[in-house]
Motif scaffolding. Structure first.
Motif, short mmCIF file in Angstrom:
data_model
loop_
_atom_site.label_atom_id
_atom_site.label_comp_id
_atom_site.label_asym_id
_atom_site.label_seq_id
_atom_site.Cartn_x
_atom_site.Cartn_y
_atom_site.Cartn_z
N UNK A 142 0.34 -1.33 -0.17
CA UNK A 142 0.12 0.42 0.08
C UNK A 142 1.40 1.54 0.60
N UNK A 143 2.11 1.47 0.94
CA UNK A 143 2.66 2.86 0.52
C UNK A 143 3.47 3.17 -0.43
N UNK A 144 3.72 1.69 -0.95
CA UNK A 144 4.69 1.86 -1.92
C UNK A 144 3.25 2.63 -2.97
N UNK A 145 2.09 2.26 -3.58
CA UNK A 145 0.96 2.64 -4.61
C UNK A 145 1.20 4.15 -4.18
N UNK A 146 1.04 4.09 -2.73
CA UNK A 146 0.13 5.64 -2.18
C UNK A 146 1.23 6.45 -2.69
N UNK A 147 2.66 6.29 -2.58
CA UNK A 147 3.79 7.40 -2.62
C UNK A 147 3.92 7.44 -4.20
N UNK A 148 3.62 6.62 -4.99
CA UNK A 148 3.33 7.19 -6.45
C UNK A 148 2.52 8.01 -6.73
N UNK A 149 1.01 7.05 -5.73
CA UNK A 149 0.04 8.26 -6.15
C UNK A 149 0.00 9.47 -5.83
N UNK A 150 0.74 10.20 -4.78
CA UNK A 150 0.60 10.64 -4.13
C UNK A 150 2.03 12.01 -4.58
N UNK A 151 3.03 11.32 -5.15
CA UNK A 151 4.03 11.94 -6.17
C UNK A 151 3.20 12.74 -7.20
N UNK A 152 2.17 12.21 -7.66
CA UNK A 152 1.68 12.34 -9.40
C UNK A 152 1.40 14.17 -8.58
N UNK A 153 0.71 14.31 -7.72
CA UNK A 153 -0.33 15.84 -7.30
C UNK A 153 1.22 16.06 -6.79
N UNK A 154 2.21 15.93 -6.10
CA UNK A 154 3.64 16.95 -5.42
C UNK A 154 3.48 16.36 -4.16
N UNK A 155 2.58 15.41 -4.03
CA UNK A 155 2.71 15.21 -3.04
C UNK A 155 3.32 14.76 -1.65
N UNK A 156 3.94 14.85 -0.43
CA UNK A 156 4.73 13.47 0.47
C UNK A 156 4.41 13.48 0.89
#
Ligand SMILES: [Zn+2]
Length: 465
Positions: free
Chosen positions: A389-403
């Motif tokens: 989940x964390x791996x997916x979330x990081x990529x989905x967030x990065x697309x919006x410039x969020x960490x």
């Protein structure tokens, strides 16, 4: 002071209340877990439309620590806002020794005002609980629900958490076998369980319980911020509340909480946090419209703490506007991806499974995110679901410039916004206890003797209290 206030209200003269600087009506808005990074991201999420409704009304910042922790939880924070006292994490309107405290909602009720609590969480959750109940542990959910329906103060109770009001053998979670819905009915509450019933309800006192636990994620149900069929929006619950409470000539005190900003912050799901912020924005707009039409109304809006340690790293390629295209929570996206891999007869990691995951996530993000093979391999090879989940979330967030830096709360200050009569009480750098003290002061009411008399603006002394 309370008598003067009542007289002003009895005349139906909101102007009188406004003129003497005393707030007749208070709408306390609480976006759980929402600080400056979330506010910043939400501004870009809304791209092209108007600025978030609260932005013109920023008055200060609030320090959030509790009596036993530099990082507060919702219970200690809401207790500070509700009672003007620092307490330990987990405490619901009790002091560090477990002594019950009166909330600003209690004293508003004593002064003749109507009162209400609204949340998209289970309504027995910590934030609303600190205003409507007292208990040494936020986990005492059955007790909190019983206090709501038995104390005679609350006129409107709207949110999730139906299970806490019904006995176990009636589909609920109460071990004591008491049916609080039934009890509330005998005390004049109309009970509603759907958005349609809420709209049709006519009674003065209203108990609305729309889900067993927290209300659903406000993403993928039509417009951003909308919840699934049958569940009202936060704006609809706010409207129903203001309609009712404003019938009281003495004025009212209402708490309106959006929980999704915290829940999905814990999940590091920035897209659902943004949709939850839209839900809160819609409710805020409605409250502001009410306040503009009803002089003597005060809106105060402040989060209890920040959730997730959100960092904003926006760029031309990574802007939170992309979250507008996401159609499900990250959890649901991942579950659905694995389900489809299985249904299509693949094994995670085989040639076909990569395309299934890529297509699923691509579909749920409106084509905004195309996972590469390396990421999908990491998801398949993750030692547990949490890591996948964390791996997916990081990529989905990065697309919006969020960490994100944590799945818990952080210690950062939170912005406070105020509008209307008494807004000047909330200026500058405040401690969380000052918010409670000033809510009472803005209504021209006094907290009980010995409670909330340690104004600490500009000082950290309260940490040791
Ligand atoms: Zn939280």
């Amino acid at each position: 002071m309370a008598n003067e206030e009542s007289m002003a209200g009895t005349n139906g003269s909101g102007e009188t209340a406004a003129a003497d600087g005393v707030a007749k009506n208070v709408i306390f808005m609480l976006p759980d877990g929402f600080s400056t990074a979330q506010a910043d991201a939400y501004r870009y999420f809304k791209a092209g439309s108007e600025a978030p409704v609260w932005e013109d009304h920023l008055t200060g910042m609030v320090k959030t620590s509790s009596s036993d922790n530099l990082v507060t939880d919702s219970a200690a924070s809401a207790t500070a806002y509700a009672t003007g006292e620092k307490t330990y994490n987990g405490a619901i309107a009790v002091d560090p020794d477990g002594r019950a405290l009166d909330s600003v909602l209690d004293i508003a009720s004593d002064a003749g005002k109507a009162t209400g609590i609204v949340s998209t969480a289970a309504i027995t959750d910590a934030s609303p609980a600190a205003f409507g109940a007292s208990t040494v542990d936020r986990g005492n959910q059955d007790d909190i629900a019983a206090q709501y329906t038995s104390n005679g103060d609350l006129d409107v109770i709207l949110g999730g958490g139906r299970a806490q009001f019904l006995p176990e053998d009636d589909g609920g979670a109460r071990e004591d076998g008491i049916d609080l819905v039934d009890q509330a009915g005998r005390q004049g509450f109309d009970t509603v369980t759907t958005a349609d019933e809420l709209e049709a309800a006519t009674g003065d006192r209203l108990l609305g319980l729309f889900t067993d636990a927290d209300m659903s994620a406000p993403i993928g149900n039509g417009a951003p911020g909308e919840r699934p069929d049958g569940e009202p929006t936060l704006a609809e619950m706010t409207e129903a509340t203001l309609d009712r409470l404003s019938q009281d000539g003495d004025g009212f005190f209402a708490v309106i909480e959006e929980e999704g900003t915290d829940t999905w912050g814990h999940a590091n799901d920035a897209a659902t946090v943004m949709n939850s912020a839209q839900s809160f924005d819609d409710a805020w707009s409605l409250a502001l419209d009410f306040a503009e039409r009803n002089p003597g109304t005060l809106i105060v809006s402040v989060a209890d703490h920040e959730t997730g340690g959100m960092t904003t790293l926006f760029s031309d390629e990574a802007n939170p506007e992309v979250f507008q295209t996401y159609r499900a929570t990250y959890e649901d996206m991942l579950t659905e991806a694995f389900r489809r891999v299985d249904v299509d007869g693949h094994t995670p990691g085989d040639a076909g499974s990569f395309a299934v995951v890529r297509d699923t996530i691509g579909g749920y993000t409106g084509g905004a995110v195309t996972l590469d093979d390396e990421t999908i391999a990491s998801i398949f090879e993750a030692p547990d679901e949490e890591t996948a989940y964390a791996t997916l979330a990081e990529v989905l967030n990065a697309a919006g410039g969020v960490n994100y830096s944590t799945t818990g709360h952080s210690a950062v200050d939170v912005p406070i916004y105020a509008y209307g009569t008494g807004a000047e009480h909330f200026e500058g750098l405040l401690d969380n206890t000052d918010v409670g003290i000033q809510l009472a002061a803005a209504m021209g009411l006094d907290l009980p003797e010995g409670q909330g008399d340690t104004m600490t603006t500009g000082s950290d002394d309260m940490l040791l209290a």
